[in-house]
Scaffold this active site. Structure first.
Site, short mmCIF file in Angstrom:
data_model
loop_
_atom_site.label_atom_id
_atom_site.label_comp_id
_atom_site.label_asym_id
_atom_site.label_seq_id
_atom_site.Cartn_x
_atom_site.Cartn_y
_atom_site.Cartn_z
N TYR A 102 0.83 -1.21 0.00
CA TYR A 102 0.00 0.00 0.00
C TYR A 102 0.86 1.25 0.00
CZ TYR A 102 0.93 0.44 5.06
OH TYR A 102 1.53 0.58 6.29
N CYS A 103 0.26 2.35 -0.46
CA CYS A 103 0.90 3.67 -0.42
C CYS A 103 -0.20 4.72 -0.29
CB CYS A 103 1.76 3.92 -1.66
SG CYS A 103 0.84 3.90 -3.21
N THR A 104 0.11 5.99 -0.48
CA THR A 104 -0.86 7.06 -0.23
C THR A 104 -2.08 6.99 -1.15
OG1 THR A 104 0.93 8.51 0.50
CG2 THR A 104 -1.18 9.54 -0.01
#
Length: 468
Positions: A328-330
């Site tokens: 996951y990331c922003t």
């Protein structure tokens, strides 16, 4: 059966004629990008490959048997694991062949479709919505918001799109950052809701970006004041990983999971102790982002830039070997290239990524498994969806998660210093900078460029060896 006969058999039974885009849409299979289409065909290829190994007397036999590599398998999971481990390269080759054949068969249909790059005008102003019905005050004053979005698509003339974006944002009084490349566009802009609504409308009406949907634009409270200026430019990559997109393409990205699916995966990981041995919840953001907010029990690499991520993967391949990775990331864009890079190493069992990133997850699960703030790359530094504070003041250790820039001249590091410590003059990122602050004058020295980081960061390992 030799490899050529097997390939021919798989392709025949795969029935690639049923995989043309029109049919896939009829089957409610989203293939808005080549990557999604490739992923779909790969699943079908895998299933057909396994079916070709079945030797039971009848398709309806309740006790099927598969034979492969002089081994006999009596249950689906065992033959699936065998094919995944020993025939991955063949599956990739067959998938590519099936995709090529599908594209070849549907070439005539594609040729009839209008090329969005050909249909665009050379005049950027032609794709700017009319604002004659609005006053300048309506565009520049009133409730505001910040948009975060990206789109991977072919752009033959990124300079033309760059000019259009510059004109569009200026006309709508938007500030922020927009990166354009031949591989697509990535932007975060702020302004009034009237202006951002027109911006989204302009994006969706442009031939190149008509593949996007309203849901692809993540929104948060803010406005033009969240950015000091407007920056629009042409780059090699729309997210700076430091790897040529032609070498590692977003088309190789991991499988997208909707927020609901990702939530269930994380829930299973947290509830099932045994799954911790073969599943990694990977945060591919920078250390200062994960420091103030992250998913429970995640692996958060101690990297300062996303361009360090490839080296981090190279140095920790054994960490990911035979593991299922939930990434996951922003907003999702770093996972597109990051998961593609990780998959290119052929060490993971499976690689998944959170569609829409943390931003979309928190919209649905503000009290879910992500706790703390969400770091954003503008003057807000962070936005909140829940009340948890997971980080501390760097000086006194009190709970604190509000970043500010280091007060030392020419240092651009972020500092977690609580109100009490700031009142005491503890406003630098580290003792080294604090000593400089005490020796320096109150006004910055003229003519010297800002440093991206100070000497104290030299001691930070560029690619640490993380352990779970």
């Amino acid at each position: 059966m030799d490899s050529e006969d097997l390939a021919e058999s798989v392709l025949i039974h795969l029935d690639v004629e049923t995989l043309i885009p029109g049919t896939l849409k009829h089957e409610k299979c989203e293939i808005s990008t080549t990557r999604k289409c490739y992923s779909y065909i790969k699943k079908r290829t895998f299933a057909t490959f396994v079916a070709s190994k079945r030797v039971s007397s009848s398709p309806t036999d309740t006790s099927p048997v598969w034979q492969c590599c002089d081994e006999t398998f009596s249950d689906p999971s065992s033959v699936h694991k065998h094919v995944s481990n020993l025939h991955a390269e063949e599956i990739e080759q067959l998938t590519t062949a099936a995709l090529d054949q599908m594209l070849s068969q549907s070439e005539e249909a594609f040729q009839k479709q209008e090329d969005p790059n050909e249909s665009q005008s050379d005049d950027p102003a032609s794709w700017i919505p009319s604002t004659s019905h609005l006053s300048e005050e309506e565009l520049s004053k009133g409730p505001g918001e910040v948009l975060l979005y990206y789109s991977y698509c072919q752009i033959r003339d990124p300079k033309l799109i760059c000019s259009w974006q510059s004109e569009l944002c200026s006309r709508l009084h938007l500030t922020g950052k927009v990166r354009v490349a031949t591989e697509g566009i990535n932007g975060t802009v702020g302004g009034t809701k009237t202006a951002t609504k027109l911006y989204i409308k302009a994006m969706l009406s442009h031939p190149i970006f008509k593949i996007m949907q309203v849901e692809d634009f993540k929104t948060s409270e803010g406005g033009a004041e969240c950015f000091s200026e407007l920056k629009v430019g042409v780059y090699k990559e729309i997210v700076p990983m430091g790897v040529d997109p032609d070498t590692i393409s977003y088309r190789l990205a991991g499988t997208h999971l909707e927020p609901e699916q990702f939530h269930k995966e994380v829930q299973s990981l947290l509830e099932d102790a045994s799954s911790k041995n073969d599943t990694i919840l990977l945060d591919c953001r920078n250390f200062y982002e994960s420091k103030i907010g992250q998913f429970k029990n995640c692996l958060a690499p101690d990297i300062r830039k996303f361009s360090y991520f490839p080296d981090y993967v190279e140095k920790n391949l054994d960490l990911f070997r035979d593991k299922k990775v939930l990434m996951y990331c922003t907003g999702g864009i770093r996972c597109e290239r990051g998961s593609a890079y990780l998959r290119s190493k052929n060490v993971c069992k499976e690689v998944y990524q959170l569609k829409g990133g943390i931003h979309k997850y928190l919209e649905q699960f503000p009290e879910g498994f992500y706790r703390g703030k969400l770091f954003v790359f503008d003057d807000r530094y962070a936005i909140s969806f829940n009340k948890d504070i997971i980080s501390d003041c760097s000086y006194c250790g009190a709970p604190w998660d509000q970043y500010q820039l280091c007060s030392t001249d020419f240092c651009c590091q972020l500092v977690l210093s609580c109100s009490s410590c700031r009142q005491k003059g503890l406003t630098a990122c580290c003792p080294v900078c604090q000593a400089k602050e005490q020796r320096s004058s109150s006004s910055p020295s003229p003519g010297r460029p800002h440093r991206e980081e100070c000497e104290c960061t030299d001691s930070r390992p560029r690619i640490p060896n993380d352990t779970l």
